[in-house]
Design a protein around this motif. Structure first.
Motif, PDB file in Angstrom:
ATOM      1  N   TYR A  13       0.859  -1.180   0.000  1.00 59.07           N
ATOM      2  CA  TYR A  13       0.000   0.000   0.000  1.00 59.07           C
ATOM      3  C   TYR A  13       0.895   1.229   0.000  1.00 59.07           C
ATOM      4  CZ  TYR A  13      -2.339   3.831   2.424  1.00 59.07           C
ATOM      5  OH  TYR A  13      -2.798   5.071   2.792  1.00 59.07           O
ATOM      6  N   GLN A  14       0.534   2.235  -0.798  1.00 59.81           N
ATOM      7  CA  GLN A  14       1.265   3.496  -0.826  1.00 59.81           C
ATOM      8  C   GLN A  14       0.353   4.646  -0.425  1.00 59.81           C
ATOM      9  OE1 GLN A  14       2.930   4.177  -4.720  1.00 59.81           O
ATOM     10  NE2 GLN A  14       4.922   3.434  -4.057  1.00 59.81           N
ATOM     11  N   LYS A 109      -9.385   1.745   6.465  1.00 56.38           N
ATOM     12  CA  LYS A 109      -9.197   3.094   5.931  1.00 56.38           C
ATOM     13  C   LYS A 109      -8.277   3.058   4.710  1.00 56.38           C
ATOM     14  CE  LYS A 109      -7.125   7.498   7.341  1.00 56.38           C
ATOM     15  NZ  LYS A 109      -5.723   7.440   6.940  1.00 56.38           N
ATOM     16  N   ARG A 110      -7.175   2.332   4.810  1.00 56.63           N
ATOM     17  CA  ARG A 110      -6.234   2.243   3.696  1.00 56.63           C
ATOM     18  C   ARG A 110      -6.844   1.516   2.498  1.00 56.63           C
ATOM     19  NH1 ARG A 110      -0.693   1.033   7.187  1.00 56.63           N
ATOM     20  NH2 ARG A 110      -0.433   3.198   7.896  1.00 56.63           N
ATOM     21  N   LYS A 111      -7.632   0.489   2.758  1.00 55.78           N
ATOM     22  CA  LYS A 111      -8.306  -0.238   1.676  1.00 55.78           C
ATOM     23  C   LYS A 111      -9.229   0.716   0.925  1.00 55.78           C
ATOM     24  CE  LYS A 111     -11.498  -4.012   0.756  1.00 55.78           C
ATOM     25  NZ  LYS A 111     -12.829  -4.322   1.162  1.00 55.78           N
ATOM     26  N   LYS A 112      -9.988   1.521   1.661  1.00 56.82           N
ATOM     27  CA  LYS A 112     -10.897   2.488   1.026  1.00 56.82           C
ATOM     28  C   LYS A 112     -10.126   3.505   0.194  1.00 56.82           C
ATOM     29  CE  LYS A 112     -14.636   2.072   4.374  1.00 56.82           C
ATOM     30  NZ  LYS A 112     -15.318   2.673   5.540  1.00 56.82           N
ATOM     31  N   GLU A 113      -8.960   3.937   0.678  1.00 53.27           N
ATOM     32  CA  GLU A 113      -8.122   4.865  -0.072  1.00 53.27           C
ATOM     33  C   GLU A 113      -7.697   4.250  -1.410  1.00 53.27           C
ATOM     34  OE1 GLU A 113      -4.675   6.436   1.979  1.00 53.27           O
ATOM     35  OE2 GLU A 113      -5.866   6.716   3.796  1.00 53.27           O
ATOM     36  N   GLU A 115      -9.121   1.809  -3.066  1.00 55.88           N
ATOM     37  CA  GLU A 115     -10.286   1.640  -3.928  1.00 55.88           C
ATOM     38  C   GLU A 115     -10.733   2.975  -4.526  1.00 55.88           C
ATOM     39  OE1 GLU A 115     -12.831  -0.307  -1.089  1.00 55.88           O
ATOM     40  OE2 GLU A 115     -12.267  -2.294  -1.820  1.00 55.88           O
ATOM     41  N   LYS A 116     -10.632   4.054  -3.756  1.00 53.33           N
ATOM     42  CA  LYS A 116     -11.039   5.372  -4.226  1.00 53.33           C
ATOM     43  C   LYS A 116     -10.102   5.895  -5.306  1.00 53.33           C
ATOM     44  CE  LYS A 116     -10.363   9.398  -2.119  1.00 53.33           C
ATOM     45  NZ  LYS A 116     -10.303  10.396  -1.089  1.00 53.33           N
ATOM     46  N   ASN A 117      -8.813   5.594  -5.171  1.00 52.85           N
ATOM     47  CA  ASN A 117      -7.809   6.140  -6.081  1.00 52.85           C
ATOM     48  C   ASN A 117      -7.604   5.303  -7.336  1.00 52.85           C
ATOM     49  OD1 ASN A 117      -7.289   8.399  -4.475  1.00 52.85           O
ATOM     50  ND2 ASN A 117      -5.919   7.230  -3.182  1.00 52.85           N
TER      51      ASN A 117
END
Length: 118
Positions: A13-14, A109-113, A115-117
């Protein structure tokens, strides 16, 4: 090592700044612990779908790589599957039987980020 036999590929994850928190966490561990965790991640890459004792679902599409490291400590790397990748979201040393809510919340939270990006 022939990566063509991998069923999924691990990717860190970045953050939006390009930081890789799981890689940074791993680099703070001693070399032997990094090797153990790395081999356990590899088992998931080559064996997906794979269950206990190496991997366990946590709900919300999240899974954990389970590693027993030095000094009777337990390390966990939380990830989720996206296409043919396991996105490594969060790594930590587990101090209780249950996965702590703050660690789970951070992974969500990171997973949602991600998926959003995408």
């Amino acid at each position: 090592m022939d990566i063509s036999n991998k069923k999924i590929l691990a990717r860190f994850y970045q953050t939006i700044n390009g930081n890789e928190p799981v890689r940074e966490w791993l680099l703070k561990l001693d070399e032997e612990d990094r090797k153990i965790i790395g081999k356990d991640i590899q088992k998931v890459e080559f064996g997906w779908p794979i269950g206990m004792p190496y991997c366990r679902p946590l709900g919300n599409g999240l899974y954990e790589v389970r590693s027993d490291i030095s000094n009777q400590l337990i390390a966990r790397v939380i990830f989720y599957i996206k296409a043919n990748e396991m996105i490594l979201l969060h790594g930590f040393i587990k101090k209780s039987q249950k996965t702590p809510k703050p660690d789970l919340d951070l992974a969500i939270k990171r997973k949602k980020e991600v998926e959003k990006n995408d």
